[in-house]
Scaffold this active site. Structure first.
Site, PDB file in Angstrom:
ATOM      1  N   GLY A  46       0.868  -1.178   0.000  1.00  0.00           N
ATOM      2  CA  GLY A  46       0.000   0.000   0.000  1.00  0.00           C
ATOM      3  C   GLY A  46       0.904   1.226   0.000  1.00  0.00           C
ATOM      4  N   ARG A  85      10.429  -1.231  -4.997  1.00  0.00           N
ATOM      5  CA  ARG A  85       9.233  -1.223  -5.864  1.00  0.00           C
ATOM      6  C   ARG A  85       9.219   0.113  -6.617  1.00  0.00           C
ATOM      7  NH1 ARG A  85       3.642  -3.238  -3.418  1.00  0.00           N
ATOM      8  NH2 ARG A  85       3.297  -3.802  -5.604  1.00  0.00           N
ATOM      9  N   ASP A 242      -1.371   4.795  -6.356  1.00  0.00           N
ATOM     10  CA  ASP A 242       0.067   4.649  -6.111  1.00  0.00           C
ATOM     11  C   ASP A 242       0.845   5.846  -6.636  1.00  0.00           C
ATOM     12  OD1 ASP A 242      -0.981   1.738  -6.008  1.00  0.00           O
ATOM     13  OD2 ASP A 242       0.997   1.753  -5.042  1.00  0.00           O
ATOM     14  N   ASN A 252      -2.925   2.763 -10.190  1.00  0.00           N
ATOM     15  CA  ASN A 252      -3.380   1.994  -9.026  1.00  0.00           C
ATOM     16  C   ASN A 252      -3.349   0.518  -9.438  1.00  0.00           C
ATOM     17  OD1 ASN A 252      -4.407   1.944  -6.276  1.00  0.00           O
ATOM     18  ND2 ASN A 252      -6.344   1.278  -7.139  1.00  0.00           N
TER      19      ASN A 252
HETATM   20  O1  MRU Z   1       0.642  -4.031  -4.736  1.00  0.00           O
HETATM   21  P1  MRU Z   1      -0.020  -3.322  -3.599  1.00  0.00           P
HETATM   22  O2  MRU Z   1      -0.829  -4.224  -2.740  1.00  0.00           O
HETATM   23  O3  MRU Z   1       0.974  -2.495  -2.798  1.00  0.00           O
HETATM   24  O4  MRU Z   1      -1.005  -2.293  -4.291  1.00  0.00           O
HETATM   25  C1  MRU Z   1      -1.734  -1.411  -3.471  1.00  0.00           C
HETATM   26  C2  MRU Z   1      -2.648  -0.519  -4.217  1.00  0.00           C
HETATM   27  O5  MRU Z   1      -2.740  -0.551  -5.415  1.00  0.00           O
HETATM   28  C3  MRU Z   1      -3.399   0.503  -3.401  1.00  0.00           C
HETATM   29  O6  MRU Z   1      -4.641   0.781  -3.966  1.00  0.00           O
HETATM   30  C4  MRU Z   1      -2.593   1.800  -3.333  1.00  0.00           C
HETATM   31  O7  MRU Z   1      -1.264   1.555  -2.949  1.00  0.00           O
HETATM   32  C5  MRU Z   1      -3.188   2.786  -2.399  1.00  0.00           C
HETATM   33  S1  MRU Z   1      -3.077   2.308  -0.701  1.00  0.00           S
HETATM   34  C6  MRU Z   1      -3.769   3.554   0.220  1.00  0.00           C
END
Ligand code: MRU
Length: 357
Positions: A46, A85, A242, A252
């Site tokens: 996240g 990442r 993101d 996202n």
């Molecule tokens: O791969 P992830 O689980 O880190 O992806 C998370 C998302 O896409 C969320 O929607 C985004 O990071 C926003 S979290 C407030």
């Protein structure tokens, strides 16, 4: 709320999100290598939480450095964690912020702890603005003839994708914050959680935290969302982000774009909820956002079982970009940005700078 990240005084304690919903297991992180691995494997995930975790990773990496080594070590560790990442801009934002604390380890740790407090305040503010928006929407909404909702008629029905809740932040989350805040005030919500293939953050994590917090939730497979929208069961879609480019294009979790297209088709408002640290003004459009490509096994296997023939080509982008034109509004801690986003997002970022003094 469950705490996905805490500082124990000597280590970072993370809720291992790869093990949810079956096991609630915590791991302790003692150095930057363990933190890099935890971010890369989505033990911690996240956008806002990745930023905070990386900041603590820097502290863990420099805490034993001598005063002479400190500035070089700080740069090295931050550069290393930046490779964990690529898409969530909060990671780079947090690392830059920590790099500015360069002169003292105590200041670095204080800044990490302040990031937790600040994220808490930001999530609440996003919740306030989002809730107001949903209340206005509800007040103006005409009931459709075909509102065959699984939830009580007085509930607001929200559809979300992936997890942008408390487990993706240090607070109430972004997309889920209006729901948690509304429930505290006696309002009723029901959430449709997209399962979110391939790693199932929606069914494993969003459904888990909503259930833990007493919010009614219905899990659907990603490909069911258009049907649910077409049946008039959803008042609004709210997702996290993101990285948001200067023009409003939003990266996202993969599948967000398909949801936004379906929401536009069925005339359902599509909101993005994110802190201003997710807005990346130097990135002009979504075409400039780096998209993480992840391992083929995430798509070709389900648990221990293969879901595709051995050796077949797999494409696994972890994020997609929703064009600004499909986004109704972007909810931030400083208010709700509406199109044209070039202007409104720049305004939000200016407010953040002014508030910092
Ligand atoms: O791969 P992830 O689980 O880190 O992806 C998370 C998302 O896409 C969320 O929607 C985004 O990071 C926003 S979290 C407030």
């Amino acid at each position: 709320m469950l705490q996905p990240l805490t500082w124990t005084g000597h280590a970072v304690r993370l809720l291992d999100q790869t093990r949810l919903p079956r096991q609630t297991v915590y791991v302790e992180i003692f150095d930057e290598r363990q933190m890099h691995d935890a971010i890369r494997r989505l033990v911690v995930r996240g956008a806002p939480l990745i930023g905070i975790a990386a900041a603590f990773g820097v502290y863990l990496g420099v805490k034993d450095a001598t005063p002479e080594q400190l500035s070089t070590r700080l740069r090295e560790v931050a550069d290393y964690l930046a490779t964990s990442r690529p898409t969530a801009v909060n990671l780079f934002w947090a690392l830059d912020r920590i790099k500015r604390m360069g002169t003292s380890k105590e200041r670095i740790l204080r800044e990490c702890l302040e990031m937790i407090e600040e994220d808490n305040r930001i999530c609440r503010a996003i919740g306030e603005h989002g809730l107001k928006l949903l209340q206005q929407l509800h007040a103006g909404a005409k009931p459709t003839a075909d509102r065959r909702s699984a939830a009580p008629a007085s509930s607001r029905n929200i559809l979300t994708h992936c997890n942008a809740g408390g487990l993706a932040t240090a607070g109430y989350g972004t997309a889920l914050a209006p729901i948690y805040l509304g429930r505290e005030r006696g309002e009723k919500f029901h959430v449709y959680a997209d399962e979110t293939r391939p790693l199932l953050q929606g069914s494993r994590i969003t459904a888990y935290e909503l259930k833990e917090n007493g919010v009614p939730v219905t899990v659907i497979c990603d490909n069911m969302a258009p049907v649910v929208l077409s049946q008039g069961k959803v008042d609004a879609c709210i997702v996290g982000a993101d990285r948001i480019a200067a023009n409003g294009d939003t990266a996202n979790k993969i599948g967000t774009l398909a949801l936004a297209i379906a929401a536009r088709h069925f005339n359902v408002p599509f909101y993005v909820a994110a802190p201003t640290s997710t807005i990346d003004l130097p990135t002009k459009t979504g075409a400039d956002i780096p998209i993480e490509q992840r391992a083929a096994e995430e798509v070709a296997e389900f648990g221990d079982r293969p879901t595709a023939p051995d050796g077949v080509d797999i494409y696994n982008p972890a994020f997609d970009v929703t064009p600004a034109a499909l986004i109704t509004a972007i909810i931030t801690e400083h208010g709700v940005a509406i199109p044209p986003f070039e202007r409104s997002l720049a305004e939000m970022c200016k407010t953040r700078m002014e508030n910092r003094g």
